[in-house]
Design a protein around this motif. Structure first.
Motif, PDB file in Angstrom:
ATOM      1  N   LEU A  35       0.823  -1.214   0.000  1.00  0.00           N
ATOM      2  CA  LEU A  35       0.000   0.000   0.000  1.00  0.00           C
ATOM      3  C   LEU A  35       0.855   1.260   0.000  1.00  0.00           C
ATOM      4  O   LEU A  35       0.420   2.305  -0.472  1.00  0.00           O
ATOM      5  N   ARG A  36       2.064   1.154   0.492  1.00  0.00           N
ATOM      6  CA  ARG A  36       2.960   2.321   0.516  1.00  0.00           C
ATOM      7  C   ARG A  36       3.375   2.741  -0.889  1.00  0.00           C
ATOM      8  O   ARG A  36       3.814   3.860  -1.098  1.00  0.00           O
ATOM      9  N   THR A  37       3.278   1.828  -1.838  1.00  0.00           N
ATOM     10  CA  THR A  37       3.645   2.159  -3.215  1.00  0.00           C
ATOM     11  C   THR A  37       2.449   2.653  -4.021  1.00  0.00           C
ATOM     12  O   THR A  37       2.584   2.918  -5.215  1.00  0.00           O
ATOM     13  N   LEU A  38       1.299   2.793  -3.387  1.00  0.00           N
ATOM     14  CA  LEU A  38       0.096   3.222  -4.105  1.00  0.00           C
ATOM     15  C   LEU A  38       0.279   4.550  -4.834  1.00  0.00           C
ATOM     16  O   LEU A  38      -0.128   4.668  -5.998  1.00  0.00           O
ATOM     17  N   PRO A  39       0.873   5.583  -4.232  1.00  0.00           N
ATOM     18  CA  PRO A  39       1.069   6.831  -4.984  1.00  0.00           C
ATOM     19  C   PRO A  39       1.916   6.631  -6.250  1.00  0.00           C
ATOM     20  O   PRO A  39       1.587   7.166  -7.308  1.00  0.00           O
ATOM     21  N   ALA A  40       2.982   5.860  -6.158  1.00  0.00           N
ATOM     22  CA  ALA A  40       3.807   5.607  -7.339  1.00  0.00           C
ATOM     23  C   ALA A  40       3.028   4.823  -8.384  1.00  0.00           C
ATOM     24  O   ALA A  40       3.127   5.102  -9.586  1.00  0.00           O
TER      25      ALA A  40
END
Length: 186
Positions: A35-40
């Motif tokens: 989920l931490r990579t959602l913006p990317a």
């Protein structure tokens, strides 16, 4: 150590010193870390679409002009590759999380982080380094336990904060309590 993959289990056993006992071990929750990579990932959608559109238009405009039919379009290839990396970042992080391990022993805390291409980074933290504990917890009890904030000096001598800890663990409060007990054992 039932939550660990066979590769992570082997790495943990290789890291243990003689007589050192494992108190707790787990792999990070791969879905929480992804989920931490959602913006990317979200940014990668229009980025990749535009890069592909640009390459298509470059091919269309140069068609019929040999030998440069596709040379101009190739300049878009690095942008497509960057976009593909952004789109695949959740997958890569989930894969690395499955091969990583967090361990609390009777002597120290160990963070084994799998990387790309078979690389592994191992960080070991003594009880003295566990002084400042903090926890970020979700409603289901999972969360992150931070146990060391180090100030490092970069190239320009500007201090930078680094976060160390166990990210995406199932029972963050219990892990924090085990780390606090280890910190007091010193």
């Amino acid at each position: 150590m039932p939550d660990l993959s066979p590769d992570a289990f082997r790495l943990v056993n290789a890291e243990l010193h003689d007589g050192e006992q494992v108190v707790w071990s787990a792999a990070p929750r791969s879905n929480r870390l992804a989920l931490r990579t959602l913006p990317a990932f979200v940014f990668g959608i229009p980025w990749t679409a535009f890069a592909l559109f640009w390459m298509y238009q470059a091919l269309r405009m140069n068609s019929g002009r040999p030998p440069f039919d596709f040379v101009f379009a190739l300049f878009g290839l690095p942008f497509v590759l960057v976009g593909a990396a952004m789109l695949l970042s959740p997958y890569f992080l989930m894969r690395m999380a499955r091969e990583s391990a967090y361990v609390i022993t009777d002597r120290r805390a160990i963070h084994i982080k799998a990387g790309l291409f078979g690389r592994v980074a191992v960080a070991s933290f003594s009880p003295q380094q566990l002084g400042s504990l903090s926890r970020v917890q979700h409603l289901d009890g999972s969360g992150d336990v931070l146990f060391m904030h180090a100030s490092e000096s970069g190239r320009s001598n500007i201090p930078a904060l680094s976060r160390f800890g166990f990210f995406g663990v199932d029972d963050a409060k219990a892990v924090e309590e085990m780390l606090a007990k280890l910190a007091k054992s010193d």
